[in-house]
Write a protein that holds these residues in place. Structure first.
Motif, PDB file in Angstrom:
ATOM      1  N   SER A 179      21.544 -48.633  12.040  1.00  0.00           N
ATOM      2  CA  SER A 179      21.814 -47.553  11.334  1.00  0.00           C
ATOM      3  C   SER A 179      20.963 -46.624  11.874  1.00  0.00           C
ATOM      4  CB  SER A 179      21.590 -47.506  10.093  1.00  0.00           C
ATOM      5  OG  SER A 179      20.540 -47.678   9.746  1.00  0.00           O
ATOM      6  N   ALA A 180      21.584 -45.474  12.533  1.00  0.00           N
ATOM      7  CA  ALA A 180      19.674 -44.294  12.698  1.00  0.00           C
ATOM      8  C   ALA A 180      19.099 -44.370  11.978  1.00  0.00           C
ATOM      9  CB  ALA A 180      21.002 -42.323  12.564  1.00  0.00           C
ATOM     10  N   ALA A 181      19.057 -44.885  10.717  1.00  0.00           N
ATOM     11  CA  ALA A 181      18.100 -44.235  10.531  1.00  0.00           C
ATOM     12  C   ALA A 181      17.007 -46.103  10.490  1.00  0.00           C
ATOM     13  CB  ALA A 181      18.156 -44.698   8.456  1.00  0.00           C
ATOM     14  N   VAL A 182      17.744 -47.405  10.460  1.00  0.00           N
ATOM     15  CA  VAL A 182      17.070 -48.651  11.241  1.00  0.00           C
ATOM     16  C   VAL A 182      16.513 -47.980  12.190  1.00  0.00           C
ATOM     17  CG1 VAL A 182      17.219 -50.561  11.112  1.00  0.00           C
ATOM     18  CG2 VAL A 182      17.725 -49.787   9.713  1.00  0.00           C
ATOM     19  N   GLU A 183      16.986 -47.606  13.117  1.00  0.00           N
ATOM     20  CA  GLU A 183      17.005 -47.385  15.010  1.00  0.00           C
ATOM     21  C   GLU A 183      15.414 -46.630  14.638  1.00  0.00           C
ATOM     22  OE1 GLU A 183      18.091 -45.414  19.360  1.00  0.00           O
ATOM     23  OE2 GLU A 183      19.276 -44.669  17.144  1.00  0.00           O
ATOM     24  N   ALA A 184      15.165 -45.577  14.031  1.00  0.00           N
ATOM     25  CA  ALA A 184      14.111 -44.930  13.545  1.00  0.00           C
ATOM     26  C   ALA A 184      13.047 -45.457  13.167  1.00  0.00           C
ATOM     27  CB  ALA A 184      14.446 -43.273  12.724  1.00  0.00           C
ATOM     28  N   GLU A 185      13.012 -46.196  12.345  1.00  0.00           N
ATOM     29  CA  GLU A 185      12.220 -47.007  11.548  1.00  0.00           C
ATOM     30  C   GLU A 185      11.316 -48.185  12.472  1.00  0.00           C
ATOM     31  OE1 GLU A 185      12.172 -48.254   7.406  1.00  0.00           O
ATOM     32  OE2 GLU A 185      14.303 -47.882   7.931  1.00  0.00           O
ATOM     33  N   HIS A 206      24.433 -57.779   9.788  1.00  0.00           N
ATOM     34  CA  HIS A 206      24.193 -57.798   8.050  1.00  0.00           C
ATOM     35  C   HIS A 206      25.069 -56.761   7.268  1.00  0.00           C
ATOM     36  CE1 HIS A 206      20.380 -58.923  10.006  1.00  0.00           C
ATOM     37  NE2 HIS A 206      20.522 -60.183   9.638  1.00  0.00           N
ATOM     38  N   MET A 207      24.981 -55.554   7.381  1.00  0.00           N
ATOM     39  CA  MET A 207      25.615 -55.397   6.391  1.00  0.00           C
ATOM     40  C   MET A 207      27.209 -55.116   6.473  1.00  0.00           C
ATOM     41  SD  MET A 207      24.189 -52.997   5.380  1.00  0.00           S
ATOM     42  CE  MET A 207      24.791 -50.922   4.926  1.00  0.00           C
ATOM     43  N   ASP A 208      27.610 -55.758   7.441  1.00  0.00           N
ATOM     44  CA  ASP A 208      29.238 -56.193   7.260  1.00  0.00           C
ATOM     45  C   ASP A 208      29.503 -57.599   6.543  1.00  0.00           C
ATOM     46  OD1 ASP A 208      32.457 -56.404   8.751  1.00  0.00           O
ATOM     47  OD2 ASP A 208      31.168 -58.838   9.763  1.00  0.00           O
ATOM     48  N   ILE A 209      28.552 -58.237   6.899  1.00  0.00           N
ATOM     49  CA  ILE A 209      28.445 -59.645   5.343  1.00  0.00           C
ATOM     50  C   ILE A 209      28.366 -58.152   4.173  1.00  0.00           C
ATOM     51  CG2 ILE A 209      27.222 -61.634   5.495  1.00  0.00           C
ATOM     52  CD1 ILE A 209      29.422 -61.805   8.007  1.00  0.00           C
ATOM     53  N   ILE A 210      27.250 -58.125   4.245  1.00  0.00           N
ATOM     54  CA  ILE A 210      26.596 -58.097   2.846  1.00  0.00           C
ATOM     55  C   ILE A 210      27.789 -56.996   2.078  1.00  0.00           C
ATOM     56  CG2 ILE A 210      25.281 -55.753   1.801  1.00  0.00           C
ATOM     57  CD1 ILE A 210      22.971 -56.905   3.735  1.00  0.00           C
ATOM     58  N   ARG A 211      28.911 -55.825   3.236  1.00  0.00           N
ATOM     59  CA  ARG A 211      30.369 -54.943   2.443  1.00  0.00           C
ATOM     60  C   ARG A 211      30.909 -56.173   2.507  1.00  0.00           C
ATOM     61  NH1 ARG A 211      28.607 -51.697   5.468  1.00  0.00           N
ATOM     62  NH2 ARG A 211      29.098 -51.946   7.833  1.00  0.00           N
ATOM     63  N   ARG A 212      31.484 -56.758   2.739  1.00  0.00           N
ATOM     64  CA  ARG A 212      32.476 -58.838   2.521  1.00  0.00           C
ATOM     65  C   ARG A 212      32.564 -59.789   1.212  1.00  0.00           C
ATOM     66  NH1 ARG A 212      32.668 -60.119   8.007  1.00  0.00           N
ATOM     67  NH2 ARG A 212      34.191 -61.666   7.542  1.00  0.00           N
ATOM     68  N   GLY A 213      30.648 -59.610   1.755  1.00  0.00           N
ATOM     69  CA  GLY A 213      30.231 -60.604   0.314  1.00  0.00           C
ATOM     70  C   GLY A 213      30.772 -60.149  -0.873  1.00  0.00           C
ATOM     71  N   ALA A 214      30.037 -58.467  -0.478  1.00  0.00           N
ATOM     72  CA  ALA A 214      29.886 -57.875  -2.042  1.00  0.00           C
ATOM     73  C   ALA A 214      31.522 -58.260  -2.757  1.00  0.00           C
ATOM     74  CB  ALA A 214      29.634 -56.949  -1.782  1.00  0.00           C
ATOM     75  N   LYS A 215      32.202 -58.607  -2.321  1.00  0.00           N
ATOM     76  CA  LYS A 215      34.033 -58.297  -2.770  1.00  0.00           C
ATOM     77  C   LYS A 215      33.933 -59.530  -2.932  1.00  0.00           C
ATOM     78  CE  LYS A 215      35.553 -55.081   0.591  1.00  0.00           C
ATOM     79  NZ  LYS A 215      36.614 -54.470   2.160  1.00  0.00           N
ATOM     80  N   LEU A 216      33.309 -60.232  -2.718  1.00  0.00           N
ATOM     81  CA  LEU A 216      33.503 -61.892  -3.237  1.00  0.00           C
ATOM     82  C   LEU A 216      33.066 -62.409  -4.842  1.00  0.00           C
ATOM     83  CD1 LEU A 216      32.974 -63.883  -0.152  1.00  0.00           C
ATOM     84  CD2 LEU A 216      35.151 -63.246  -1.073  1.00  0.00           C
ATOM     85  N   VAL A 217      32.337 -61.309  -4.774  1.00  0.00           N
ATOM     86  CA  VAL A 217      31.093 -61.627  -5.804  1.00  0.00           C
ATOM     87  C   VAL A 217      31.236 -60.335  -7.242  1.00  0.00           C
ATOM     88  CG1 VAL A 217      29.569 -63.845  -5.211  1.00  0.00           C
ATOM     89  CG2 VAL A 217      29.327 -61.136  -4.690  1.00  0.00           C
ATOM     90  N   ASP A 218      30.905 -60.719  -8.636  1.00  0.00           N
ATOM     91  CA  ASP A 218      30.385 -59.120  -9.279  1.00  0.00           C
ATOM     92  C   ASP A 218      28.689 -59.038  -9.411  1.00  0.00           C
ATOM     93  OD1 ASP A 218      33.019 -60.143 -10.617  1.00  0.00           O
ATOM     94  OD2 ASP A 218      31.430 -62.074 -11.632  1.00  0.00           O
ATOM     95  N   ARG A 219      27.536 -59.989  -8.485  1.00  0.00           N
ATOM     96  CA  ARG A 219      26.859 -59.708  -8.266  1.00  0.00           C
ATOM     97  C   ARG A 219      26.082 -60.106  -6.795  1.00  0.00           C
ATOM     98  NH1 ARG A 219      22.945 -60.985 -11.866  1.00  0.00           N
ATOM     99  NH2 ARG A 219      23.732 -59.101 -13.699  1.00  0.00           N
TER     100      ARG A 219
END
Length: 168
Positions: A149-155, A19-32
């Motif tokens: 991520s480590a934080a998500v793993e802990a949760e 998900h984070m990979d898609i969010i990082r890349r998707g954020a580059k395609l749009v203003d918001r």
């Protein structure tokens, strides 16, 4: 010029490195980029909508750019229209994803042909990751550190310990 707004919908239960990979890349395609956290009636979530929203907000905080996290419980196209979106961002992992997403994109186009669906291929190393499988691995005591991520793993581990692991 009008602001380009994209919506990336999902249950994010939990949010994965894919998900984070898609969010990082998707954020580059749009203003918001609006991350729409929803409940899928066919899935039984491990985390509440509020917990998932907090998790997503924390995970995307370091990405930068204009990223908003919003919950919704409606048709995706109605949500996208309310956000002023011109595109839906979807990640693809495999051929099975494509068949499902292709059908959804076609239906969504019938509902509103002014909003495009944009598919981003998941990074090759992240393609097998699915939230459903991450939860299953955790429930059976497996190591999920390569998928979240480590934080998500802990949760996730904390939640599994609260509800009880299988196979004990």
């Amino acid at each position: 010029m009008a602001q380009r707004i994209g919506v990336y919908p999902g249950t994010f239960d939990p949010i994965t490195l894919g998900h984070m990979d898609i969010i990082r890349r998707g954020a580059k395609l749009v203003d918001r980029l609006v991350i729409g956290v929803t409940t899928n009636p066919s899935k039984s979530p491990m985390f509440t909508v509020e917990e998932r929203m907090d998790m997503v907000r924390r995970e995307v905080a370091t990405i930068g750019g204009d990223i908003q996290v919003v919950s919704f419980n409606s048709l995706l196209m109605d949500f996208a229209e309310r956000q002023g979106a011109s595109m839906i961002v979807r990640g693809l992992r495999a051929v099975a994803d494509f068949e499902y997403e292709y059908q959804m994109a076609g239906m969504n186009q019938q509902l509103n042909d002014q909003i495009e669906t944009v598919f981003l291929m998941a990074d090759v190393s992240l393609q097998p990751i699915a939230s459903r499988l991450v939860k299953e691995i955790a429930i059976y005591g497996g190591n999920i550190s390569r998928f979240v991520s480590a934080a998500v793993e802990a949760e996730v581990v904390d939640r599994v310990n609260t509800i009880g692991r299988k196979g004990d």
